[in-house]
Structures are given as structure tokens and as C-alpha cells.
Design a protein around this motif. Structure first.
Motif, PDB file in Angstrom:
ATOM      1  N   GLY A  20       0.797  -1.228   0.000  1.00  0.00           N
ATOM      2  CA  GLY A  20       0.000   0.000   0.000  1.00  0.00           C
ATOM      3  C   GLY A  20       0.823   1.267   0.000  1.00  0.00           C
ATOM      4  O   GLY A  20       0.270   2.372  -0.002  1.00  0.00           O
ATOM      5  N   HIS A  21       2.154   1.150   0.008  1.00  0.00           N
ATOM      6  CA  HIS A  21       3.015   2.327  -0.109  1.00  0.00           C
ATOM      7  C   HIS A  21       4.358   1.880  -0.675  1.00  0.00           C
ATOM      8  O   HIS A  21       4.732   0.701  -0.555  1.00  0.00           O
ATOM      9  CB  HIS A  21       3.209   3.016   1.255  1.00  0.00           C
ATOM     10  N   PRO A  22       5.108   2.750  -1.300  1.00  0.00           N
ATOM     11  CA  PRO A  22       6.404   2.356  -1.859  1.00  0.00           C
ATOM     12  C   PRO A  22       7.399   2.040  -0.756  1.00  0.00           C
ATOM     13  O   PRO A  22       7.238   2.471   0.387  1.00  0.00           O
ATOM     14  CB  PRO A  22       6.830   3.588  -2.671  1.00  0.00           C
ATOM     15  N   PRO A  23       8.432   1.279  -1.067  1.00  0.00           N
ATOM     16  CA  PRO A  23       9.430   0.938  -0.044  1.00  0.00           C
ATOM     17  C   PRO A  23      10.203   2.168   0.409  1.00  0.00           C
ATOM     18  O   PRO A  23      10.449   3.096  -0.361  1.00  0.00           O
ATOM     19  CB  PRO A  23      10.338  -0.069  -0.752  1.00  0.00           C
ATOM     20  N   PHE A  24      10.598   2.157   1.684  1.00  0.00           N
ATOM     21  CA  PHE A  24      11.474   3.196   2.201  1.00  0.00           C
ATOM     22  C   PHE A  24      12.860   3.028   1.568  1.00  0.00           C
ATOM     23  O   PHE A  24      13.202   1.947   1.067  1.00  0.00           O
ATOM     24  CB  PHE A  24      11.585   3.098   3.722  1.00  0.00           C
ATOM     25  N   PRO A  25      13.686   4.055   1.597  1.00  0.00           N
ATOM     26  CA  PRO A  25      15.027   3.933   1.006  1.00  0.00           C
ATOM     27  C   PRO A  25      15.833   2.755   1.540  1.00  0.00           C
ATOM     28  O   PRO A  25      16.504   2.062   0.781  1.00  0.00           O
ATOM     29  CB  PRO A  25      15.670   5.284   1.347  1.00  0.00           C
ATOM     30  N   TRP A  26      15.759   2.484   2.872  1.00  0.00           N
ATOM     31  CA  TRP A  26      16.535   1.353   3.390  1.00  0.00           C
ATOM     32  C   TRP A  26      16.015   0.033   2.844  1.00  0.00           C
ATOM     33  O   TRP A  26      16.795  -0.929   2.640  1.00  0.00           O
ATOM     34  CB  TRP A  26      16.540   1.330   4.919  1.00  0.00           C
ATOM     35  N   VAL A  43      19.968  -6.115   9.502  1.00  0.00           N
ATOM     36  CA  VAL A  43      19.166  -4.920   9.275  1.00  0.00           C
ATOM     37  C   VAL A  43      18.955  -4.274  10.630  1.00  0.00           C
ATOM     38  O   VAL A  43      18.369  -4.887  11.524  1.00  0.00           O
ATOM     39  CB  VAL A  43      17.813  -5.257   8.616  1.00  0.00           C
ATOM     40  N   ASP A  44      19.467  -3.073  10.804  1.00  0.00           N
ATOM     41  CA  ASP A  44      19.386  -2.355  12.077  1.00  0.00           C
ATOM     42  C   ASP A  44      18.483  -1.145  11.880  1.00  0.00           C
ATOM     43  O   ASP A  44      18.921  -0.076  11.474  1.00  0.00           O
ATOM     44  CB  ASP A  44      20.794  -1.931  12.515  1.00  0.00           C
ATOM     45  N   ILE A 225      22.554  -2.912   7.179  1.00  0.00           N
ATOM     46  CA  ILE A 225      21.687  -1.920   6.532  1.00  0.00           C
ATOM     47  C   ILE A 225      20.857  -1.218   7.594  1.00  0.00           C
ATOM     48  O   ILE A 225      20.202  -1.873   8.419  1.00  0.00           O
ATOM     49  CB  ILE A 225      20.787  -2.591   5.479  1.00  0.00           C
ATOM     50  N   GLY A 226      20.905   0.092   7.591  1.00  0.00           N
ATOM     51  CA  GLY A 226      20.160   0.885   8.551  1.00  0.00           C
ATOM     52  C   GLY A 226      19.566   2.109   7.898  1.00  0.00           C
ATOM     53  O   GLY A 226      19.587   2.266   6.663  1.00  0.00           O
ATOM     54  N   LEU A 227      19.030   2.998   8.717  1.00  0.00           N
ATOM     55  CA  LEU A 227      18.439   4.230   8.182  1.00  0.00           C
ATOM     56  C   LEU A 227      19.531   5.151   7.663  1.00  0.00           C
ATOM     57  O   LEU A 227      20.641   5.212   8.194  1.00  0.00           O
ATOM     58  CB  LEU A 227      17.637   4.930   9.263  1.00  0.00           C
ATOM     59  N   THR A 228      19.182   5.882   6.630  1.00  0.00           N
ATOM     60  CA  THR A 228      20.078   6.863   6.024  1.00  0.00           C
ATOM     61  C   THR A 228      19.388   8.222   6.029  1.00  0.00           C
ATOM     62  O   THR A 228      18.171   8.319   6.307  1.00  0.00           O
ATOM     63  CB  THR A 228      20.408   6.466   4.580  1.00  0.00           C
ATOM     64  N   PRO A 229      20.108   9.294   5.715  1.00  0.00           N
ATOM     65  CA  PRO A 229      19.443  10.611   5.595  1.00  0.00           C
ATOM     66  C   PRO A 229      18.282  10.591   4.601  1.00  0.00           C
ATOM     67  O   PRO A 229      17.308  11.324   4.772  1.00  0.00           O
ATOM     68  CB  PRO A 229      20.583  11.518   5.124  1.00  0.00           C
ATOM     69  N   ASN A 230      18.370   9.747   3.571  1.00  0.00           N
ATOM     70  CA  ASN A 230      17.262   9.652   2.618  1.00  0.00           C
ATOM     71  C   ASN A 230      15.999   9.113   3.291  1.00  0.00           C
ATOM     72  O   ASN A 230      14.881   9.531   2.963  1.00  0.00           O
ATOM     73  CB  ASN A 230      17.648   8.740   1.456  1.00  0.00           C
ATOM     74  N   ASP A 231      16.171   8.163   4.220  1.00  0.00           N
ATOM     75  CA  ASP A 231      15.008   7.662   4.968  1.00  0.00           C
ATOM     76  C   ASP A 231      14.406   8.769   5.818  1.00  0.00           C
ATOM     77  O   ASP A 231      13.180   8.944   5.861  1.00  0.00           O
ATOM     78  CB  ASP A 231      15.428   6.495   5.873  1.00  0.00           C
ATOM     79  N   GLU A 232      15.262   9.503   6.508  1.00  0.00           N
ATOM     80  CA  GLU A 232      14.782  10.523   7.428  1.00  0.00           C
ATOM     81  C   GLU A 232      14.122  11.687   6.702  1.00  0.00           C
ATOM     82  O   GLU A 232      13.410  12.478   7.314  1.00  0.00           O
ATOM     83  CB  GLU A 232      15.943  11.004   8.295  1.00  0.00           C
ATOM     84  N   ALA A 233      14.341  11.769   5.387  1.00  0.00           N
ATOM     85  CA  ALA A 233      13.677  12.811   4.601  1.00  0.00           C
ATOM     86  C   ALA A 233      12.263  12.409   4.194  1.00  0.00           C
ATOM     87  O   ALA A 233      11.477  13.253   3.742  1.00  0.00           O
ATOM     88  CB  ALA A 233      14.509  13.125   3.356  1.00  0.00           C
ATOM     89  N   VAL A 234      11.915  11.124   4.368  1.00  0.00           N
ATOM     90  CA  VAL A 234      10.568  10.651   4.034  1.00  0.00           C
ATOM     91  C   VAL A 234       9.627  11.065   5.161  1.00  0.00           C
ATOM     92  O   VAL A 234       9.872  10.728   6.331  1.00  0.00           O
ATOM     93  CB  VAL A 234      10.560   9.116   3.859  1.00  0.00           C
ATOM     94  N   PRO A 235       8.537  11.794   4.855  1.00  0.00           N
ATOM     95  CA  PRO A 235       7.648  12.286   5.924  1.00  0.00           C
ATOM     96  C   PRO A 235       7.162  11.190   6.860  1.00  0.00           C
ATOM     97  O   PRO A 235       7.120  11.382   8.077  1.00  0.00           O
ATOM     98  CB  PRO A 235       6.489  12.925   5.148  1.00  0.00           C
ATOM     99  N   GLU A 236       6.794  10.032   6.327  1.00  0.00           N
ATOM    100  CA  GLU A 236       6.279   8.947   7.167  1.00  0.00           C
ATOM    101  C   GLU A 236       7.353   8.465   8.136  1.00  0.00           C
ATOM    102  O   GLU A 236       7.076   8.235   9.319  1.00  0.00           O
ATOM    103  CB  GLU A 236       5.807   7.784   6.285  1.00  0.00           C
ATOM    104  N   VAL A 237       8.575   8.312   7.660  1.00  0.00           N
ATOM    105  CA  VAL A 237       9.666   7.878   8.519  1.00  0.00           C
ATOM    106  C   VAL A 237       9.960   8.937   9.573  1.00  0.00           C
ATOM    107  O   VAL A 237      10.134   8.627  10.765  1.00  0.00           O
ATOM    108  CB  VAL A 237      10.929   7.576   7.690  1.00  0.00           C
TER     109      VAL A 237
END
Length: 849
Positions: A20-26, A43-44, A225-237
Motif C-alpha cells: 500500500g506504499h512504496p518501499p522506504f530507502p533502506w 538490518v538495524d 543496513i540501517g536508516l540513512t538521511p534519505n530515509d529521514e527525509a521521508v515524511p512517514e519515517v
């Protein structure tokens, strides 16, 4: 890759369709690694950001890189979340069915047709398992189970597994699979074990992926593999990371005051959903009872209790009930109404997809607190209030140097409290700011690991040798002075007394067909079960308690137990009790004070027990006649006489166990019992040979010819007179591969193993220069779990052959096993055996379809 494996659009777009939503960057990064055949070490990612979706990402990536392992084994630390995790994965598979292009791509990998593109297996411990995931080892599958259940099976020691299932489960879970270890920081010993299995095998067909929401320190050097700045830029994340969780700290004077303070804090929340975490079942029960009294009228529909010991039926009702729905992450918020409460033990800390508006909790170590807080304001949609209640002594910590586990645990909790008190907000982002060194001081104290070497595995792999080996839990849980008693499973059934009256063989036969369902079982410490049985014996007034205990290595005890010293070991066992034994509250919580009769919930739409007599049918235990299903005429049945067949003019009455014709029978102790037609021995062997060829071809195996040949010879020993006599086939009739009346009489075999007879036939009929000659003979000899390492018992030998030849054949069987295990490795050899077992089951239950 064939054209059939091509899908009708870019593979990763299916993720959006299904979730129901696209994958997060991670998640994109993880998918990219999988698609190149790479398995990261870990995966952390914080709780609430979709680590479970690693399963779906792997399945989709396998369409692009089919050399990845076939099965995903998802191991969780808490029994209570096995079914919820399985339900989530089942919904993804349902969505695949609705997308023909995607379903065809998965079908192209499989050996046999199926209405499910990916198979799902659920291993809860004990005897429960429907077996669907085993029947086509070439079809992608997901197997969900607890850490203990999965780990013990990989180590050839599955609790409740018999001779046939031990090597089969070890092969299917320990080879051609990736184990995803959920919240791996809670199971460090298991992760160490899995890494050792990787090291011993040294091949890409078994891999481990640790999933963790806590920092990983000193566990390895692989890619994480963990969160990156690209993940943190996603509003939902960003919303989930920064969701506000404002803390208040309440100090209590002793444990009684702590329960009172937690209830007061909970009752102060006048609206919304409130998660209440308690460290023990006893404390959770007290909070639940007191909170209901404080709330007064209507509290029973506002307060629910979740523990890892709940019986499956009541746990299922809880997950489908009104209270639980108020904790669903996707619910509509802002609705008016009274508050609702879900009181949880640590069973609710890990992996449960809950999103409470507010949280009340006692003090735990930092790793547990992070998990608890991850169930509150999970989506970051509101501002949560957190009440943390602690005792005075917990704030102070141990006054002397911590020496044992309990003291180290108390020290870690005390340090955790100090760290949390320094934070103004307990959001995910605030907790991520805690440095690794501090986290290590505040985390659950580590255990001592037990090293696993190949020589140790080879001893465990000798599953038919009946060796007295150390409990496999040493590898799964590590060594600690905090180790408690092993668990066991309780099942309440009305037919226990009848089975006890007919003896161990009848009980084994009935339970093998009518295996415990998840709804029937409650998991408890074996010490609790021991006390419950003792109390039930006392209530019998000297008449004895009918009891059946299916042991951890498939030994079965049946009898009337009249004293505590005659109770067999209950460790890791499945314990069958009559409903009059009590021990279960109406809520489904096991309790020593509950003496009321327990409901029997063993029947369902797929199976039924009833008593058949001259005057018709009745339910087990008496009562109105049951409604017999349409599938009964073609059902797999076991009819146990309740009368003495030797008496004249006696009314014939039978206790009938009927199971809907199975789609899977791989691994049953006697698959022929599940056959859907009266196949001759030669017909059955031809069907199994064809099925084995299809499995080998689908897996692109160099041993495909050997599998087919083994299938065509594997059951020829059934044509011998002892087996035909035990199957009830008249002398001179066509040799059949299964009993025509479905009732097999193993006592008439006098110990003879038909695999040994088949081995004798194959040794004479297959040219020794045939490729993989050794492997063919071993697969024939081992397809029911024997030949590991051999056949030392003369009663198992072929009565139609000279003793000298029998002795030579038995010796060669044991030597061959050692030789092949050295060549293939323990898990790959067991896996090859499992492929033939799957073909055997397919040939028996599907007639070669």
C-alpha cells in the motif's frame, strides 16, 4: 531464467501493490542487495519501520535472482506473535494470488501445481504443524516459528519430532534457506548458533539475516543496513522517528504499591488506547484484576490481558476482539469513548504490531524498554504520555558488586532508569541518541555461548542412534544462572481417557492423525505442568488421572497416574489432559487455581472426532450427534474400537478420528496411511519416482537422476509378506502400498522395516556403476528417518534373506551414512532425504498430480 519467470512489470512495483506504499530507502537498499545475490549481516532499523517486510523483499528479489535460497525462515523470540506474523505474511500471499503475473512467476519455480504461489508454514513448538510448506521443496516458502522451535529443528532435535521429522526439518530449515532472526539482540546465543551453521556449511545455500532495533556491537564485520538521511527525509519515517512520547516517573514503595500506582496511572487516562507492560505474568494478572475493579461496570470489555501462556483459542479471540482493534496502527483516531487497556507481559514487547495512544510500564532493561516504547505512538500520529513506575530499590540498584544474573539484571535496570530520566522525550529518535557503550551497560546481561563444531553436529545428526546428548537449548539460549525450567505444551481433550484405556499404540496412532492444533495448546513451564498434574491427581480421589505425554523425542507415555512420583518427564513435551483436570481460566490463562472443566476445542472444519455405533453417531464425551461433513467419505480416518472385539454379541462402538483429505503428508510417520487410493507397490514407486524427478528438475540438481531412481525403488520392500500382512492384505493378493481399510497393524511386522527390504532389492537391481549409487541406496534406506546411522536391530532385517547378507547390508548402511555425510555435509544430506520424502508424500496423497 525462463520467460515464465518474467513478470508483467518491474518487480519492486509489486511491493507498493501489496503493502500500500512504496518501499522506504533502506528497504530499496536491502532489495538491491538481495537482487544481486547478496545477504547482509543485519538490518538495524528502529521498531515500527517495517523490518518484517524484509520477507516480502526477499521473495520479490528471488524472481530476479533465483539462485537465492528457496525458503525464508522467520524466527521470533515470543510465541505470542507467531500467529500475528504469520497472518501478516498470509495477507501478502493472498495479494500475490490476485496478481496472476506475479503468481505465475512463482509457479514457474515450483515442481507441482498449487493454488498458493508461496507456501506458508507455522511452527509453534509441540506437535502442531500442517506440513503444507514441506510438500514441494522447490516452491518458495516462508516458515514462521519461535527461536526454540526453529533452532532445535535445525539442530536435528526438534521438540516433538520423531525419527522421520528430525532429519527432514534439519534439511529443509538448515539448507536452501535464509533465517531471518527477528529482534536478534534478544537471542544472541541463537544468532551465534546460526552463524556457526553458516560457517560449518561454507556455502550460500544457508544464510542468516539478523533483524534488530537495537545497536549491534561486536557481532561481526558484515554489511549492516540501517536508516540513512534519505530515509529521514521521508515524511512517514520522520513522523515515526520523532513521534512524541512524554515521560513521567512514579516511585513505588514495594511491589504491592507498584501495582497500585500502575493501575492509578492507567485509570487516569480517560480516553484512547493504553498499553500496560508488566514484567511477569503474576504482576500482569494482578494489574488486570485491580484495574477492572477500579473501572467498575463494563470493565470486562475495556481490559484485555496478553501473555505468552494463553491458550491459542483465547489468544486468537483476543487478536480479533474489540480491545485489540483499538490498538491497530491503521485505525481511525480521535474517536470519542472510554479508554481501553491491553495489559501485556514481555510477550507483547517484540514483533507485535500494536500502536497504543499511551503507555504504562514497570521498569525493564533498556533493550526491553525500547521495544515497549515502540508499541506506543508507533506511527507518530499523536502525542503520547508514558508513565514509568519503579520501586525504590530499583532506583538504587544492587549495593554490592553484581555477581549473579539477577544482580546484573537489577544493575542494568537501575542504569536504564538513570538514562531515561535524563531524557525529556522517549521518542525513537531520542532513544537512538543513546551511545552504544551506555546501551551495553543498560541491556540484558549476556549469556555464555556454547561453541558448535562440525563434529558435534554429526553426533546430533545420528538421529536414529538414540544417544543421550546434551539438551540443544544450551546452544539456543546459552549458559546462564538464570535459566528456568523448559517449557511444555498443554492440550485438553475429551478422548484422553479412552486412549489411555487402549494403550500407547492407539494413542500414538490417534495423535499422529489428529495432531494438536494451535487453538488447543497453551505453553507453560514444565514445572507449572507438573504442579497442575499433581493437583488434578489429588482431585481424582485415588482413581488416577488419565494422562498422555508425547515426549520431546516422540516417546509416548499413556497411563492412569496416581502419584507424583509416577509422572513422566514433561520437559519440552506435549501433555494431553482430560478436561476435568482443570488448569485454565475462562480467559485462556493457565492457572493452578482454576479447577473448572476446560473446553475441548480440537474439532474444526477440517477434522472431527465422533463415536460410531449401532444407533448412529454421537460426540465424544456424549451429547447430540455431530453434523458430519461432506468430505467424510474420502477422509483419512482412524477407527479405535471401544468394545472388546473378542466378545460375542457385543455392541460395536468405535471412536473415529476423521481428517479431511490432506494436501500434504510429508514427514508423517507413515505416509501410506494418508493415501487417497489403493496403489500397488509398483504404481506407488513409479509415481514417487516421477515426483522426485520433477523436484530435482525444478531445483536444477545434479542429483535429479539419483532422486528419481531412489523413488522408483524406495518402497519395494513393502511387497514382503510381513508388511502386506500388517497392512491387512490377503496372501496371494496384489501387493499394495497402503492398507486398503486405512488401518495399519505395526505389531504384525515384528520389527521388520520395509526400507531395509527395499534396500536389498535396490542393491541387487541397480548397477553398482550407476552414478550416485551410494546416494541412491542411502535415500532408500533413510526415507523414514532410519539409516542414521544404520539398522543394528536384527528384527528390522529382511526375513526373506540369509542372516549373513542381512548383517553385511546393515553394516554397509552405517558406513555409507558416514561416508555421505562427510561428502555432502550434515544439512545437505538431510535436505536430499527431505526431497525424496516430499516426493513420497506427493505420490501418496495426490496420485501423481
Amino acid at each position: 531464467m525462463t520467460d515464465d519467470r518474467r513478470v508483467d512489470k518491474p518487480v519492486l512495483q509489486y511491493f507498493d501493490d501489496i503493502v500500500g506504499h512504496p518501499p522506504f530507502p533502506w528497504q530499496r537498499e536491502l532489495y538491491a542487495a538481495f537482487s544481486k545475490g547478496e545477504i547482509p549481516e543485519a538490518v538495524d532499523v528502529p521498531t515500527g519501520l517495517g523490518k518484517t517486510l524484509s520477507v516480502l523483499l526477499f521473495l520479490l528479489a528471488r524472481l530476479k535472482h533465483p539462485d537465492l535460497p528457496t525458503r525464508v525462515v522467520y524466527a521470533v523470540d515470543r510465541r505470542a506473535i507467531v500467529d500475528q506474523t504469520a497472518s501478516t505474511i498470509r495477507s501478502w500471499i493472498d495479494s500475490m494470488v490476485e496478481r496472476p503475473g506475479l503468481a505465475r512467476a512463482f509457479d514457474a519455480m515450483a515442481a507441482f501445481q498449487s493454488d498458493r504461489p508461496v507456501r506458508l508454514g507455522v511452527l509453534r513448538g509441540g506437535l502442531a504443524d500442517d506440513g503444507e510448506w514441506r510438500v514441494d521443496p522447490a516452491r518458495p516458502a516462508v516458515v514462521v516459528g519461535t527461536v526454540d522451535t526453529i533452532g532445535s529443528r535445525i539442530m536435528f532435535s526438534g521438540y516433538g519430532d520423531g525419527l522421520c521429522r528430525r532429519p527432514m526439518h534439519a534439511g529443509l530449515l538448515g539448507y536452501d534457506s535464509i533465517v531471518m532472526l527477528d529482534e536478534a539482540h534478544f537471542s544472541p546465543a541463537t544468532e551465534r548458533l546460526l552463524r556457526s551453521v553458516e560457517r560449518i556449511q561454507g556455502c550460500p545455500r544457508f544464510r542468516t539475516l539478523a533483524l534488530s532495533g537495537a545497536p549491534r556491537t561486536g557481532t561481526g564485520t558484515g554489511r549492516v543496513i540501517g536508516l540513512t538521511p534519505n530515509d529521514e527525509a521521508v515524511p512517514e519515517v520522520r513522523r515515526r522517528l520523532h513521534g512524541i512520547k512524554r515521560p513521567e516517573f512514579r516511585e513505588a514503595r514495594g511491589s504491592t504499591d507498584l501495582v497500585g500506582q500502575m493501575c492509578k496511572a492507567a485509570a487516569a487516562r480517560k480516553s484512547g488506547s493504553v498499553a500496560v507492560f508488566a514484567g511477569t505474568v503474576e504482576r500482569a494478572e494482578k494489574i488486570t484484576g485491580r484495574l477492572k475493579k477500579m473501572l467498575g461496570t463494563g470493565s470486562s470489555v475495556r481490559v484485555a490481558l496478553l501473555t505468552g501462556t494463553l491458550r491459542g483459542k483465547e489468544c486468537e479471540e483476543l487478536a480479533n476482539g474489540a480491545v485489540w482493534k483499538q490498538f491497530a496502527p491503521g485505525r481511525k483516531r480521535g474517536l470519542t469513548g472510554d479508554s481501553v487497556y491491553l495489559v501485556m507481559t514481555p510477550a507483547g514487547e517484540v514483533g507485535v504490531d500494536l500502536d497504543a495512544d499511551h503507555g504504562i510500564m514497570d521498569l525493564a532493561t533498556l533493550d526491553s524498554m525500547i521495544q515497549r516504547l515502540g508499541r506506543v505512538n508507533r506511527t507518530g500520529a499523536a502525542k503520547a504520555e508514558i508513565s514509568l513506575v519503579f520501586e525504590e530499590k530499583e532506583a538504587e540498584g544492587p549495593k554490592s558488586k553484581a555477581k549473579n544474573h539477577a544482580q546484573r539484571l537489577a544493575r542494568a535496570r537501575s542504569e536504564t532508569l538513570k538514562v531515561l530520566r535524563r531524557l525529556d522525550d522517549l521518542s525513537v529518535e531520542s532513544l537512538r541518541s543513546i551511545d552504544n557503550d551506555t546501551h551495553d551497560v543498560c541491556a540484558t546481561p549476556p549469556v555464555r555461548f556454547v561453541r558448535l563444531g562440525r563434529e558435534t553436529v554429526e553426533v546430533y545428526a545420528a538421529t536414529a542412534a538414540d544417544l543421550q546428548l546434551p539438551d540443544v537449548s544450551n546452544f539456543l539460549q546459552g549458559l546462564s544462572d538464570a535459566s528456568g525450567p523448559p517449557d511444555c505444551h498443554l492440550v485438553w481433550r475429551r478422548d484422553v481417557a479412552d486412549l489411555v484405556g487402549r494403550g500407547e499404540k492407539a494413542a500414538r496412532e490417534a495423535i499422529s492423525i489428529f495432531r494438536p492444533d494451535a487453538r488447543e495448546t497453551a505453553r507453560v513451564p514444565s514445572g507449572f505442568a507438573q504442579k497442575l498434574v499433581e493437583l488434578a491427581i489429588a482431585r481424582q480421589g485415588g482413581f488416577g488421572l488419565p494422562l498422555i505425554v508425547w515426549g520431546s523425542r516422540s516417546e509416548v507415555f499413556t497411563g492412569l497416574v496416581k502419584s507424583a512420583d509416577t509422572i513422566p518427564s514433561l520437559d519440552h513435551a506435549t501433555v494431553f489432559l482430560p478436561p476435568t483436570a482443570g488448569g485454565l481460566e475462562a480467559s485462556g490463562l493457565p492457572s493452578l487455581s482454576a479447577s473448572e472443566e476446560v473446553s475441548d476445542v480440537g474439532d474444526n472444519d477440517e477434522r472431527l472426532r465422533f463415536i460410531s455405533g449401532r444407533d448412529g453417531v454421537e460426540t465424544v464425551g456424549g451429547g447430540a450427534a455431530p453434523i458430519l461433513p461432506e468430505w467424510l467419505d474420502s477422509a483419512v480416518t482412524f477407527r479405535m474400537p471401544l468394545h472388546d472385539p473378542g466378545e460375542e454379541d457385543v455392541e460395536e462402538r468405535y471412536l473415529v478420528y476423521a481428517v479431511r483429505p490432506p494436501e500434504a503428508a510429508a514427514g508423517e510417520s507413515d505416509p501410506t496411511r494418508l493415501s487417497v487410493s489403493n496403489q500397488t507397490v509398483k504404481e506407488h514407486c513409479a509415481l514417487v519416482g516421477d515426483a522426485a524427478r520433477r523436484i530435482g528438475t525444478a531445483l536444477d540438481l545434479p542429483e535429479a537422476d539419483a532422486l528419481e531412481t531412489a523413488g522408483r525403488w524406495h518402497d519395494l520392500g513393502k511387497a514382503r509378506s510381513p508388511w502386506q500382512r500388517a497392512a491387512g492384505i490377503p496372501r496371494g493378493g496384489r501387493p499394495l502400498a497402503n492398507p486398503p481399510d486405512g488401518h495399519y497393524r505395526p505389531a504384525l511386522l515384528e520389527g521388520y522395516r520395509h526400507e531395509f527390504g527395499s534396500l536389498a532389492e535396490a542393491g541387487q537391481g541397480i548397477p553398482t556403476e550407476c552414478a550416485d549409487f551410494d546416494l541412491i541406496l542411502h535415500l532408500i534406506a533413510s526415507h523414514h528417518g532410519w539409516a542414521r546411522p544404520g539398522y543394528p536391530d536384527r528384527r528390522q532385517w529382511d526375513p526373506d534373506m540369509p542372516s549373513v547378507r542381512n548383517q553385511k547390508l546393515a553394516f554397509e548402511t552405517a558406513v555409507r551414512f558416514a561416508r555421505l555425510q562427510a561428502r555432502y555435509g550434515p544439512w545437505r544430506l538431510a535436505w536430499l532425504e527431505a526431497l525424496l520424502k516430499a516426493a513420497d508424500a506427493h505420490g501418496s496423497t495426490r496420485g501423481g498430480r
